[in-house]
Design a protein around this motif. Structure first.
Motif, PDB file in Angstrom:
ATOM      1  N   THR A 270       0.842  -1.189   0.000  1.00 26.24           N
ATOM      2  CA  THR A 270       0.000   0.000   0.000  1.00 26.24           C
ATOM      3  C   THR A 270       0.878   1.241   0.000  1.00 26.24           C
ATOM      4  N   SER A 271       0.528   2.193  -0.876  1.00 26.39           N
ATOM      5  CA  SER A 271       1.297   3.434  -0.898  1.00 26.39           C
ATOM      6  C   SER A 271       0.357   4.617  -1.049  1.00 26.39           C
ATOM      7  N   VAL A 272       0.852   5.791  -0.686  1.00 26.11           N
ATOM      8  CA  VAL A 272       0.096   7.027  -0.865  1.00 26.11           C
ATOM      9  C   VAL A 272       0.916   7.927  -1.787  1.00 26.11           C
TER      10      VAL A 272
ATOM     11  N   GLY B 237       6.770   6.570   0.651  1.00 20.40           N
ATOM     12  CA  GLY B 237       6.896   5.211   0.119  1.00 20.40           C
ATOM     13  C   GLY B 237       5.763   4.350   0.639  1.00 20.40           C
ATOM     14  N   SER B 238       6.086   3.075   0.872  1.00 16.84           N
ATOM     15  CA  SER B 238       5.071   2.125   1.302  1.00 16.84           C
ATOM     16  C   SER B 238       4.618   2.402   2.736  1.00 16.84           C
ATOM     17  N   ILE B 239       3.313   2.261   2.989  1.00 13.73           N
ATOM     18  CA  ILE B 239       2.823   2.362   4.366  1.00 13.73           C
ATOM     19  C   ILE B 239       2.365   0.997   4.889  1.00 13.73           C
ATOM     20  N   GLY B 240       2.705  -0.046   4.138  1.00 12.53           N
ATOM     21  CA  GLY B 240       2.374  -1.389   4.593  1.00 12.53           C
ATOM     22  C   GLY B 240       2.496  -2.378   3.458  1.00 12.53           C
ATOM     23  N   GLY B 241       2.670  -3.630   3.796  1.00  9.88           N
ATOM     24  CA  GLY B 241       2.783  -4.626   2.742  1.00  9.88           C
ATOM     25  C   GLY B 241       2.677  -6.025   3.308  1.00  9.88           C
ATOM     26  N   GLY B 242       2.562  -6.989   2.398  1.00 11.29           N
ATOM     27  CA  GLY B 242       2.465  -8.362   2.850  1.00 11.29           C
ATOM     28  C   GLY B 242       2.371  -9.320   1.693  1.00 11.29           C
ATOM     29  N   GLY B 243       1.924 -10.519   2.005  1.00 13.02           N
ATOM     30  CA  GLY B 243       1.808 -11.509   0.955  1.00 13.02           C
ATOM     31  C   GLY B 243       1.589 -12.897   1.505  1.00 13.02           C
TER      32      GLY B 243
END
Lengths: 416, 416
Positions: free
Chosen positions: A267-269, A275-281
């Protein structure tokens, strides 16, 4: 009481004073509320683990970034580096007690012995949600629904959840004959955002990949389409109520970590440039590799510090959260102390957060104190008010002042 | 992904699985709510501090109980040992930003390299409230009002806050000519509860105190009365709404720590036998001694782990906190998946914590899963229900089952 303390905080670590804590708690509580609405359950693990637990999945590079030391019992121990290893340990130890699918959230600080820089700390808080159990595109779709729900509640107007699949990327690299160099090639493609296509190309050439092969990879990636599983995820996201403008398929998304096996998301704004404000998988093999049961898993991590940065930068913080305290009761000393203590006791019984100034001071000083804490009202019972069973109420912002009874006071405070 | 992790938690440390977390969060939230109702503001400090900060006030004895090590930059650092040293550091660094009186609460784990035993952990959570600023008996009285308010909300029927003053004890020791041996004598008297008057006497004799002096001390202590300040505190406690049966003056109360200068207080329950569930006192010189500003202070620390032990032992935990999740939506697979996802999405928009089973399984398996998580209801839209725009709702406890529409469903879930 030998020596004076050194009044200094370690670099990369932070003291959070009440105004910052108010914002952090506001964000944390919205995340918790959202996680619980989606049926995730809380988990916490110790700050210290056996060093061998922490370093299990990692190479020497990452070990350098860990706080590892010998405890008083000569055990090699280290500070929590992320929340994935600890939950893997929990799944290994308690596998007979835990019902699957296991949906857990975990919000705890993690530690990195990195060089501190703007936005990078040695102690920072991760807010992880993961689902352990048989793979289902519903899990991935719910992660995106949670991101949408939480960020919307936090007042975000714009953000994008980009989605891709490691399965697609793997297939492309196999087609290009790069099966064996998969991780090193992906590490370079991961930098596309930062160094552009030419930068990635240069880096891949320096890694010994042929220019023709590189061009072919780029062609394949740009024309890639979601595979069947990812398409199901994408279709479900809409069903879970997320408007289409908040997510998209991005075949160039790679994500840094080696262990992902399927869907990846980030997730980005656009503003501010954090930059990224969160991520996963999805990481279907990791838990078993780490000594846990053979459990497919998919998860997402919200970066609390990044989210706090964004909402501060974009002024998304509601005024109301600046202080919980609604009112200061003035202390005029012995003559009316009993009446004022009665008043504050009754306010607190109504669960109105309130303070009484602990010593008798000039009214102006007490009002200034309330103002400095963003408290909106002061109230007092002076000797005149006491006679008439009334309370003088002053709105500090408007400086309006009026006599009220207790029922009116409660009504005003509950509506403000 | 080199080696398997060692799936083992360090002794004295604990993993908190969802059922335990539910109880801990329940207690923590009631404490936070109470602290905020009394106008205390949140503060957090890092887990790591310079070792010199941590050991400033302590002797070599206590240093042995600290986790101290060298970080990658060769700095001597240590894990937070309590919450008093960190807040002293904060007051020293940020004294120009902090408004007095400063009422802060801090809830964080602390670390002791002690031998773990029943009820004693190497990582445990302290919940501290302190007021920094000019002394006022109102501060002490409010601490007792907070203890009363929090423990009552937690369902405690019986507890006693015992109060004493170090000033009274100091005067008694001066009268007995023991001014210079004050701390060593107090340490022995502190054991009165555990080893009785004869035990204390033997210990004092072994410390070289004359039997006649010891008898005199006991006589003085037993006939001691609250001094003027403590009497004011006691009178105010009633005004702050605390019934008299919950607190008492106890001239034999000592408290372990050297740094107290005035009022001391300790809370205990008769059942179960866990000893103290919290304590505190006035320490008017400590902050300056630690390198902070010259600030009188008074505070109290709730032991989260002890309180959790008590409410578990006495069955004071409300059933409702066992799970936040209200309902499981059954997954029957593709045919009605859209309807069931619509249902859960609408439930979540109403902020009803709910889960959908991520894969299509037999109804019995899904109900058993809900039951294992203490979820009270399951709902589903099968193909018949879909045709009639209805929802089948089943109460797992009573096994009652009925057809409802969405409005009825929400009504039932909000009332249960």
């Amino acid at each position: 009481m030998k020596t004076k303390i050194k009044a200094q905080t370690l670099k990369g670590f932070r003291d959070f004073l009440p105004p910052e804590m108010a914002v952090r708690n506001y964000v944390k509580n919205i995340l918790i509320e959202t996680f619980e609405t989606f049926g995730f359950l809380p988990l916490e693990t110790p700050v210290l683990e056996y060093a061998s637990t922490l370093t299990g999945k990692n190479g020497a590079e990452i070990e350098k970034l860990m706080y590892i030391f010998k405890d008083n019992g000569d055990r090699e121990v280290g500070l929590r580096y992320d929340l994935t290893i600890p939950v893997s340990k929990v799944l290994a130890i308690y596998q007979n007690e835990i019902q699957l699918p296991f949906k857990r959230y975990q919000i705890q600080p993690v530690y990195r012995a990195e060089k501190p820089q703007k936005g990078r700390y040695r102690e920072f808080t991760q807010c992880d949600i993961d689902v352990f159990g048989p793979p289902s595109p519903i899990n991935e779709a719910e992660l995106v629904a949670i991101i949408y729900s939480a960020l919307t509640k936090l007042g975000f107007k714009q953000f994008t959840v980009r989605l891709n699949s490691r399965a697609i990327l793997s297939q492309i690299l196999s087609q290009s004959g790069l099966e064996d160099q998969k991780n090193t090639v992906l590490q370079s493609i991961d930098k596309l955002d930062k160094i552009g296509q030419d930068g990635v190309k240069d880096e891949l050439i320096s890694k010994g990949i042929k220019p023709a092969q590189i061009d072919q990879i780029f062609d394949y990636i740009k024309s890639a389409q979601p595979d069947e599983y990812l398409q199901q995820v994408i279709d479900l996201i809409t069903q879970f109520g997320v408007p289409k403008e908040f997510y998209s398929f991005d075949p160039t998304l790679v994500r840094g970590l080696d262990y992902y096996t399927g869907t990846i998301l980030e997730t980005s704004v656009e503003e501010p440039k954090v930059g990224s404000i969160g991520g996963g998988g999805r990481y279907d093999n990791l838990i078993a590799t780490l000594g846990g049961p053979d459990l497919p898993a998919v998860g997402y991590s919200f970066g609390l510090d990044r989210i706090v940065d964004v909402i501060q930068e974009l002024n998304l913080i509601p005024d109301a959260i600046k202080t919980k305290t609604k009112i200061l009761v003035v202390n005029f000393g012995a003559e009316t102390q009993k009446e004022n203590i009665d008043l504050i006791t009754k306010l607190r019984q109504q669960e109105i957060p309130s303070i009484i100034y602990p010593t008798a001071e000039k009214l102006g000083k007490q009002i200034k104190y309330a103002e400095s804490l963003n408290i909106k009202y002061v109230a007092f019972i002076g000797s005149n008010e006491a006679k008439n069973n009334q309370i003088m109420l002053k709105n500090i912002e408007t400086t309006d002042q009026k006599l009220v009874d207790f029922a009116e006071l409660i009504k005003i405070l509950k509506n403000n």
